[in-house]
Design a protein around this motif. Structure first.
Motif, short mmCIF file in Angstrom:
data_model
loop_
_atom_site.label_atom_id
_atom_site.label_comp_id
_atom_site.label_asym_id
_atom_site.label_seq_id
_atom_site.Cartn_x
_atom_site.Cartn_y
_atom_site.Cartn_z
N VAL A 78 0.85 -1.19 0.00
CA VAL A 78 0.00 0.00 0.00
C VAL A 78 0.89 1.24 0.00
CG1 VAL A 78 -1.79 1.30 1.22
CG2 VAL A 78 -1.81 -1.20 1.28
N VAL A 79 0.46 2.25 -0.77
CA VAL A 79 1.12 3.55 -0.75
C VAL A 79 0.14 4.55 -0.13
CG1 VAL A 79 2.10 5.43 -2.12
CG2 VAL A 79 2.54 3.04 -2.76
N LEU A 80 0.56 5.19 0.96
CA LEU A 80 -0.24 6.24 1.60
C LEU A 80 0.42 7.57 1.24
CD1 LEU A 80 -2.46 7.14 3.62
CD2 LEU A 80 -0.73 6.88 5.43
N ALA A 81 -0.26 8.37 0.44
CA ALA A 81 0.40 9.55 -0.13
C ALA A 81 -0.46 10.79 -0.04
CB ALA A 81 0.76 9.28 -1.60
N ASP A 82 0.21 11.92 0.17
CA ASP A 82 -0.42 13.23 0.03
C ASP A 82 -0.70 13.44 -1.45
OD1 ASP A 82 -0.68 16.10 -0.44
OD2 ASP A 82 -0.13 16.32 1.67
N LEU A 83 -1.94 13.78 -1.79
CA LEU A 83 -2.32 13.91 -3.19
C LEU A 83 -1.49 14.96 -3.92
CD1 LEU A 83 -4.13 13.15 -5.52
CD2 LEU A 83 -5.91 14.60 -4.60
N ASP A 84 -1.08 15.99 -3.23
CA ASP A 84 -0.33 17.06 -3.87
C ASP A 84 1.15 17.01 -3.53
OD1 ASP A 84 -2.66 18.15 -4.99
OD2 ASP A 84 -3.15 19.11 -3.09
N ALA A 85 1.65 15.82 -3.17
CA ALA A 85 3.06 15.70 -2.78
C ALA A 85 3.97 16.18 -3.90
CB ALA A 85 3.38 14.24 -2.43
N VAL A 92 -4.50 11.30 0.39
CA VAL A 92 -4.99 12.21 1.43
C VAL A 92 -4.95 13.63 0.88
CG1 VAL A 92 -4.71 13.05 3.79
CG2 VAL A 92 -4.06 10.69 3.22
N GLY A 93 -6.04 14.40 1.15
CA GLY A 93 -6.06 15.81 0.77
C GLY A 93 -6.38 16.02 -0.69
N GLY A 94 -6.13 17.24 -1.18
CA GLY A 94 -6.38 17.58 -2.58
C GLY A 94 -7.76 18.16 -2.79
N ASP A 95 -7.93 18.85 -3.92
CA ASP A 95 -9.23 19.43 -4.24
C ASP A 95 -10.06 18.47 -5.07
OD1 ASP A 95 -8.34 19.57 -6.90
OD2 ASP A 95 -7.55 21.60 -6.64
N GLY A 96 -11.30 18.87 -5.37
CA GLY A 96 -12.25 17.98 -6.04
C GLY A 96 -11.78 17.50 -7.39
N ALA A 97 -11.26 18.40 -8.22
CA ALA A 97 -10.81 18.02 -9.56
C ALA A 97 -9.65 17.04 -9.49
CB ALA A 97 -10.41 19.27 -10.34
N ALA A 98 -8.70 17.30 -8.58
CA ALA A 98 -7.54 16.42 -8.45
C ALA A 98 -7.96 15.03 -7.95
CB ALA A 98 -6.52 17.04 -7.50
N VAL A 99 -8.92 15.00 -7.03
CA VAL A 99 -9.40 13.72 -6.51
C VAL A 99 -10.05 12.90 -7.62
CG1 VAL A 99 -11.07 12.63 -4.97
CG2 VAL A 99 -9.70 14.56 -4.16
N SER A 100 -10.91 13.52 -8.42
CA SER A 100 -11.59 12.82 -9.52
C SER A 100 -10.57 12.27 -10.50
CB SER A 100 -12.55 13.76 -10.24
OG SER A 100 -13.56 14.21 -9.36
N GLN A 101 -9.58 13.07 -10.82
CA GLN A 101 -8.54 12.65 -11.75
C GLN A 101 -7.76 11.45 -11.18
OE1 GLN A 101 -5.65 15.66 -12.59
NE2 GLN A 101 -4.83 14.61 -14.38
N ALA A 102 -7.47 11.51 -9.88
CA ALA A 102 -6.70 10.43 -9.25
C ALA A 102 -7.50 9.13 -9.19
CB ALA A 102 -6.29 10.86 -7.84
N ILE A 103 -8.78 9.23 -8.87
CA ILE A 103 -9.62 8.03 -8.82
C ILE A 103 -9.70 7.38 -10.20
CG2 ILE A 103 -11.96 7.16 -8.43
CD1 ILE A 103 -10.49 7.79 -5.86
N ARG A 104 -9.87 8.21 -11.25
CA ARG A 104 -9.91 7.65 -12.61
C ARG A 104 -8.58 7.02 -12.99
NH1 ARG A 104 -13.11 12.30 -13.75
NH2 ARG A 104 -11.23 13.47 -14.35
N ALA A 105 -7.50 7.54 -12.45
CA ALA A 105 -6.17 7.00 -12.78
C ALA A 105 -5.87 5.70 -12.03
CB ALA A 105 -5.10 8.04 -12.44
N LEU A 125 -8.96 10.04 1.19
CA LEU A 125 -9.32 10.59 2.49
C LEU A 125 -9.18 12.11 2.44
CD1 LEU A 125 -7.24 8.12 4.69
CD2 LEU A 125 -9.74 8.23 4.62
N PRO A 126 -10.25 12.85 2.72
CA PRO A 126 -10.11 14.32 2.73
C PRO A 126 -9.06 14.78 3.74
CG PRO A 126 -12.42 13.67 2.78
CD PRO A 126 -11.63 12.43 3.00
N VAL A 127 -9.09 14.16 4.92
CA VAL A 127 -8.08 14.45 5.95
C VAL A 127 -7.68 13.11 6.58
CG1 VAL A 127 -8.94 16.77 6.47
CG2 VAL A 127 -9.86 14.79 7.71
N LEU A 128 -6.53 13.14 7.22
CA LEU A 128 -6.05 11.92 7.85
C LEU A 128 -6.88 11.60 9.09
CD1 LEU A 128 -3.66 10.15 6.96
CD2 LEU A 128 -2.35 11.13 8.85
N PRO A 129 -7.44 10.38 9.23
CA PRO A 129 -8.27 10.05 10.41
C PRO A 129 -7.40 9.63 11.59
CG PRO A 129 -8.19 8.19 8.92
CD PRO A 129 -7.39 9.29 8.26
N GLU A 130 -8.07 9.20 12.66
CA GLU A 130 -7.36 8.65 13.81
C GLU A 130 -6.58 7.41 13.39
OE1 GLU A 130 -7.17 9.88 16.86
OE2 GLU A 130 -8.44 11.60 16.35
#
Length: 463
Positions: free
Chosen positions: A50-57, A79-92, A98-103
């Motif tokens: 698994v890779v846990l990454a900041d979307l805008d790293a 984790v993080g990022g705006d709506g357009a970036a999230v959609s693009q990442a999911i399609r990729a 995760l919008p923010v890092l949970p407990e």
């Protein structure tokens, strides 16, 4: 041993060192990459699950980052990022966002699920590869002329479909005796055809009784136990294999005609076009012409099925294929039952070639499993084949005349005491433990046979 391997790529959305410490304390094998150059090294050497990454790293677009991870077969949690970036990442191909890092507890549960999903997908891919290898046209064993003709016909059909501009998949009819391998041909057509990525759904029409229509097209009745949309819906995008199509009622045959012609008959009786291509393969061990003459089979359905008809020859007409299949099944069951050194003698193969095989390939498979389970040694002789009911007659005749089939000596040698015991036991069983008759058939006096029975410690089995 670490639970799983995780690569952390921190950024503005979460501090990397804290997460790495928490996960390591929880038993995870964790590494982190703080720069693009480190990422290439980590992916090559660490091979994370698994890779846990900041979307805008590092300011890279999400999709570009994910393409880096695809080669190492890792699940990507962003984790993080705006709506357009999230959609693009999911399609990729990102697995979760995760919008923010949970407990930490919730994060660990999510990472466990990601690892489980990766494991299941890899297992499924492996099984699909094994299935493709085992059920392809090349895996249809046999070099006989009938088997080669079957493979050629299958290849011509599949090639014609590949070149078809419409992408239409006409129905196929596979005919042959029970046990001749019709299902194997159907599976090979599925795995080599355009529907290989979809499901292979099989229904034996002769065994479904009065629930056949419900099984195929579904039911609104929750107590029926049928798939809600029926097996037709379950097979969409793949292959529906209807074994023994001649057992269907004429009412059901009408619905199958509509299905083959490209219409889906819904549960309320209305017709609608199929949503995805559906391959329909039928098989029969009966003469459908006779059923049409008797008024039990629809002529229009037979015409549709005859467009692509593939006959499968009975095993008795396939010559040396008997020996090829026998060796294959013997090796297969020897692996299953941990007896890997088992092999045939030449006389035992001659016995197999001379048998008529009324049950065809299925009977041969069953006999080889029985042989592996019950044979005393690893060298299969005709006498050891006699444990199979279908072959016992042939081997008993060989035994009575003591010809070369029974008296062949394997290259590994024999134990004379074992041979003597086998002869005595076999003859006593043959005469229902009549000592006088057994002695005469063995060329011994009654006292000589009694001496051997006592020496070998033989006792008549209880009934």
């Amino acid at each position: 041993m670490p639970r799983h391997t995780i690569l952390v790529i921190p950024g503005d959305s979460f501090p990397g060192q804290d997460i790495v410490s928490h996960l390591q304390n929880g038993g995870w094998a964790v590494q982190h990459a703080n720069a693009p150059a480190e990422l290439r090294t980590r992916l090559a050497a660490f091979r994370p699950e698994v890779v846990l990454a900041d979307l805008d790293a590092w300011g890279e677009p999400g999709s570009a980052s994910i393409e880096r991870f695809a080669a190492c077969d890792a699940k990507v949690v962003l984790v993080g990022g705006d709506g357009a970036a999230v959609s693009q990442a999911i399609r990729a191909g990102a697995w979760y966002h995760l919008p923010v890092l949970p407990e930490v507890e919730l994060l660990e549960a999510l990472l466990e699920r990601a690892c489980d999903a990766r494991c299941m997908e890899r297992s499924h891919a492996y099984l699909k590869t094994c299935e493709a290898r085992a059920t392809s046209a090349a895996a249809l064993l046999g070099d006989s002329a009938p088997m080669q003709a079957t493979r050629i016909q299958m290849r011509r059909l599949l090639d014609a479909e590949t070149q078809s501009a419409s992408g239409r998949l006409p129905a196929i009819l596979i005919s042959g005796e029970n046990g001749s391998g019709k299902e194997s041909v159907a599976r090979a057509l599925h795995m080599e055809g355009a529907q290989a990525g979809g499901p292979f759904v099989m229904l034996n029409c002769a065994a479904a009784d009065d629930r056949l229509e419900t099984e195929l097209f579904g039911s609104d009745d929750e107590e029926s136990g049928a798939w809600p949309g029926g097996l037709v819906d379950a097979a969409e995008g793949g292959t529906l294999f209807l074994a023994e199509i001649g057992a269907c009622t004429k009412a059901l045959q009408a619905r199958i005609v509509a299905l083959i012609e490209g219409r889906r008959v819904s549960r309320d009786g209305a017709d609608h076009e199929t949503v995805a291509p559906l391959r329909i393969i039928c098989s029969t061990s009966q003469s459908l012409d006779v059923l049409v003459r008797d008024g039990r089979f629809r002529p229009d359905l037979l015409r549709l099925l005859r467009v692509n008809a593939i006959p499968v020859s009975p095993l008795r007409d396939r010559g040396e294929d008997v020996a090829i299949l026998a060796r294959h099944f013997l090796a297969h069951f020897a692996r299953i039952y941990a007896r890997p050194r088992m092999k045939f003698t030449a006389p035992s193969l001659a016995v197999l070639r001379g048998y008529r095989w009324p049950g065809n390939v299925s009977e041969l498979s069953d006999m080889m499993e029985q042989t592996v389970l019950l044979a005393r040694g690893d060298i299969i002789t005709p006498n050891q084949l006699a444990i199979c009911p279908g072959l016992s007659g042939s081997c008993e005749r060989d035994f009575q005349t003591l010809d070369s089939y029974c008296m062949s000596v394997p290259s590994t040698g024999v134990n004379v005491a074992d041979v003597e015991q086998d002869l005595v036991v076999k003859m006593l069983e043959k005469t229902d433990w009549n000592v006088t008759k057994s002695a005469r058939l063995l060329g011994l006096t009654r006292d000589q046979l009694r001496y051997r029975i006592e020496k070998l410690g033989l006792m008549r089995p209880e009934r």
